[in-house]
Design a protein around this motif. Structure first.
Motif, PDB file in Angstrom:
ATOM      1  N   ASP A   1     -15.637   2.178  -4.065  1.00  0.00           N
ATOM      2  CA  ASP A   1     -15.405   1.612  -2.744  1.00  0.00           C
ATOM      3  C   ASP A   1     -15.175   0.104  -2.765  1.00  0.00           C
ATOM      4  O   ASP A   1     -14.912  -0.512  -1.729  1.00  0.00           O
ATOM      5  CB  ASP A   1     -16.557   1.953  -1.789  1.00  0.00           C
TER       6      ASP A   1
ATOM      7  N   ARG B   1       1.681   4.888   0.808  1.00  0.00           N
ATOM      8  CA  ARG B   1       1.190   5.722   1.901  1.00  0.00           C
ATOM      9  C   ARG B   1       1.819   7.118   1.853  1.00  0.00           C
ATOM     10  O   ARG B   1       2.570   7.520   2.738  1.00  0.00           O
ATOM     11  CB  ARG B   1       1.481   5.047   3.247  1.00  0.00           C
TER      12      ARG B   1
ATOM     13  N   ASN C   1      -0.010  10.814  -3.464  1.00  0.00           N
ATOM     14  CA  ASN C   1       0.977   9.735  -3.621  1.00  0.00           C
ATOM     15  C   ASN C   1       1.992  10.006  -4.725  1.00  0.00           C
ATOM     16  O   ASN C   1       2.320   9.123  -5.525  1.00  0.00           O
ATOM     17  CB  ASN C   1       0.261   8.400  -3.872  1.00  0.00           C
TER      18      ASN C   1
ATOM     19  N   ALA D   1      -3.196   1.952  -2.856  1.00  0.00           N
ATOM     20  CA  ALA D   1      -2.726   3.234  -2.335  1.00  0.00           C
ATOM     21  C   ALA D   1      -3.763   3.861  -1.418  1.00  0.00           C
ATOM     22  O   ALA D   1      -4.970   3.669  -1.585  1.00  0.00           O
ATOM     23  CB  ALA D   1      -2.412   4.195  -3.481  1.00  0.00           C
ATOM     24  N   GLN D   2      -3.271   4.605  -0.457  1.00  0.00           N
ATOM     25  CA  GLN D   2      -4.127   5.432   0.378  1.00  0.00           C
ATOM     26  C   GLN D   2      -4.458   6.716  -0.376  1.00  0.00           C
ATOM     27  O   GLN D   2      -3.879   7.009  -1.413  1.00  0.00           O
ATOM     28  CB  GLN D   2      -3.408   5.804   1.683  1.00  0.00           C
ATOM     29  N   GLY D   3      -5.377   7.500   0.172  1.00  0.00           N
ATOM     30  CA  GLY D   3      -5.589   8.844  -0.333  1.00  0.00           C
ATOM     31  C   GLY D   3      -6.490   8.939  -1.545  1.00  0.00           C
ATOM     32  O   GLY D   3      -7.182   7.995  -1.936  1.00  0.00           O
ATOM     33  N   LYS D   4      -6.445  10.104  -2.182  1.00  0.00           N
ATOM     34  CA  LYS D   4      -7.325  10.426  -3.300  1.00  0.00           C
ATOM     35  C   LYS D   4      -6.873   9.772  -4.599  1.00  0.00           C
ATOM     36  O   LYS D   4      -7.697   9.308  -5.387  1.00  0.00           O
ATOM     37  CB  LYS D   4      -7.377  11.951  -3.470  1.00  0.00           C
TER      38      LYS D   4
ATOM     39  N   GLU E   1       0.840  -1.198   0.000  1.00  0.00           N
ATOM     40  CA  GLU E   1       0.000   0.000   0.000  1.00  0.00           C
ATOM     41  C   GLU E   1       0.873   1.246   0.000  1.00  0.00           C
ATOM     42  O   GLU E   1       1.698   1.445   0.902  1.00  0.00           O
ATOM     43  CB  GLU E   1      -0.910   0.017   1.231  1.00  0.00           C
TER      44      GLU E   1
ATOM     45  N   ARG F   1     -10.401  -2.055  -4.074  1.00  0.00           N
ATOM     46  CA  ARG F   1      -9.375  -2.851  -3.400  1.00  0.00           C
ATOM     47  C   ARG F   1      -9.864  -4.270  -3.125  1.00  0.00           C
ATOM     48  O   ARG F   1      -9.110  -5.238  -3.317  1.00  0.00           O
ATOM     49  CB  ARG F   1      -8.925  -2.199  -2.095  1.00  0.00           C
TER      50      ARG F   1
ATOM     51  N   HIS G   1      -7.839   3.153  -7.701  1.00  0.00           N
ATOM     52  CA  HIS G   1      -9.097   3.752  -7.243  1.00  0.00           C
ATOM     53  C   HIS G   1      -9.214   5.231  -7.579  1.00  0.00           C
ATOM     54  O   HIS G   1     -10.283   5.827  -7.423  1.00  0.00           O
ATOM     55  CB  HIS G   1      -9.204   3.600  -5.720  1.00  0.00           C
TER      56      HIS G   1
ATOM     57  N   PRO H   1      -0.389   9.981   0.991  1.00  0.00           N
ATOM     58  CA  PRO H   1      -1.605  10.674   0.579  1.00  0.00           C
ATOM     59  C   PRO H   1      -1.447  12.190   0.688  1.00  0.00           C
ATOM     60  O   PRO H   1      -0.549  12.670   1.391  1.00  0.00           O
ATOM     61  CB  PRO H   1      -2.640  10.148   1.587  1.00  0.00           C
ATOM     62  N   PRO H   2      -2.308  12.954  -0.006  1.00  0.00           N
ATOM     63  CA  PRO H   2      -3.464  12.464  -0.764  1.00  0.00           C
ATOM     64  C   PRO H   2      -3.159  12.029  -2.193  1.00  0.00           C
ATOM     65  O   PRO H   2      -3.902  11.253  -2.775  1.00  0.00           O
ATOM     66  CB  PRO H   2      -4.396  13.679  -0.777  1.00  0.00           C
TER      67      PRO H   2
END
Length: 266
Positions: free
Chosen positions: A192, A21, A26, A56-59, A19, A195, A111, A23-24
């Motif tokens: 949503d 990390r 990346n 990935a996290q974030g937007k 992942e 992932r 995403h 964010p937002p």
């Protein structure tokens, strides 16, 4: 696996999860690409892992390189050279090629935006699960720049030469639905669920024989890393030519100011 600072690494049965990390958005640098390559090599050595999900996290999934950061990937302090690329071993493209040399299937969970080198990172995976809200773009020409991250080799193989030319020449943003139709993505689901769907696909892959997977993938991707190496060597020459131009400076400035660039061809 606690050595990573920009990524998280987990194991879920026979599926590894990496992942991003930062964010937002990346944005990537050499350190991030190096850590992803290290994690993939770690999974290659782990007999329990048969497939990997890159998420990935974030937007954004990965919005590319941060051109406003003067300390980004072009600052290489290492003197030791990679013999194949004749570049410092910590150069971005040397680390990127390492990703293409991994042995086990990767599913990218896209995403959000995958832009520039972020698109290159998404395309390094075997499969992409995405959503209507995602955006895929090789926005290099809009920056007054040349495509990189091996995209001149990988993108035409994935979507066909003419579709790749369309993406390169327009710098347009392709939606997740359009990407799926042209073969840039494999599955399009609600945002949503991206992932979870990527993990489901990786788990389906992981039900198969690990030795059979490695052998079959090696056949299907034979020579890919070497093609990417050759592509990045050429891409870097062209990028270095364009980096000092007025158009590149204007392209970066216009992009940051969210306006149409006033290019002069110099």
């Amino acid at each position: 696996m606690s050595k990573y600072t920009d990524i998280g690494v987990e194991k879920h049965g026979h599926v590894g999860l990496i992942e991003i990390r930062k964010p937002p958005l990346n944005f990537f640098d050499v350190a991030l690409i190096n850590q992803i390559a290290d994690a993939l090599e770690e999974f290659d050595k782990d007999v329990e892992i048969r497939a990997t999900v890159l998420a990935a996290q974030g937007k954004a999934f990965c919005a590319g390189a941060d051109f406003s950061d003067p300390k980004r990937q072009e600052q290489e302090a290492e003197s030791k050279k990679d013999p194949a690329a004749n570049l410092p071993i910590n150069h971005l493209y040397v680390q990127a090629v390492r990703i293409f040399r991994n042995k086990k299937p990767i599913v990218a969970a896209v995403h959000g935006a995958a832009i520039g080198g972020g698109l290159g990172l998404a395309v390094s995976a075997d499969f992409r699960v995405t959503c209507p809200e995602a955006r895929f773009a090789a926005n290099f020409t809009k920056l007054g720049f040349h495509p990189g991250f091996g995209l001149t080799a990988t993108l035409p193989e994935l979507v066909g030469k003419n579709n790749a030319e369309l993406i390169f020449y327009t710098s347009r943003r392709v939606t997740g639905e359009e990407a799926t139709r042209m073969g840039l993505a494999n599955v399009c689901v609600p945002q949503d669920q991206v992932r979870a769907e990527a993990m489901k696909l990786a788990a389906e892959i992981a039900e198969c024989s690990p030795l059979g997977l490695i052998s079959t993938r090696a056949t299907m991707r034979a020579g890919l890393a070497d093609r990417v190496l050759a592509a990045t060597n050429h891409e870097l020459v062209e990028q270095n030519k364009l980096r000092s131009t007025e158009d590149f400076k204007e392209g970066v400035k216009a992009t940051s100011e969210r306006r149409v660039a006033n290019f002069k061809g110099r």
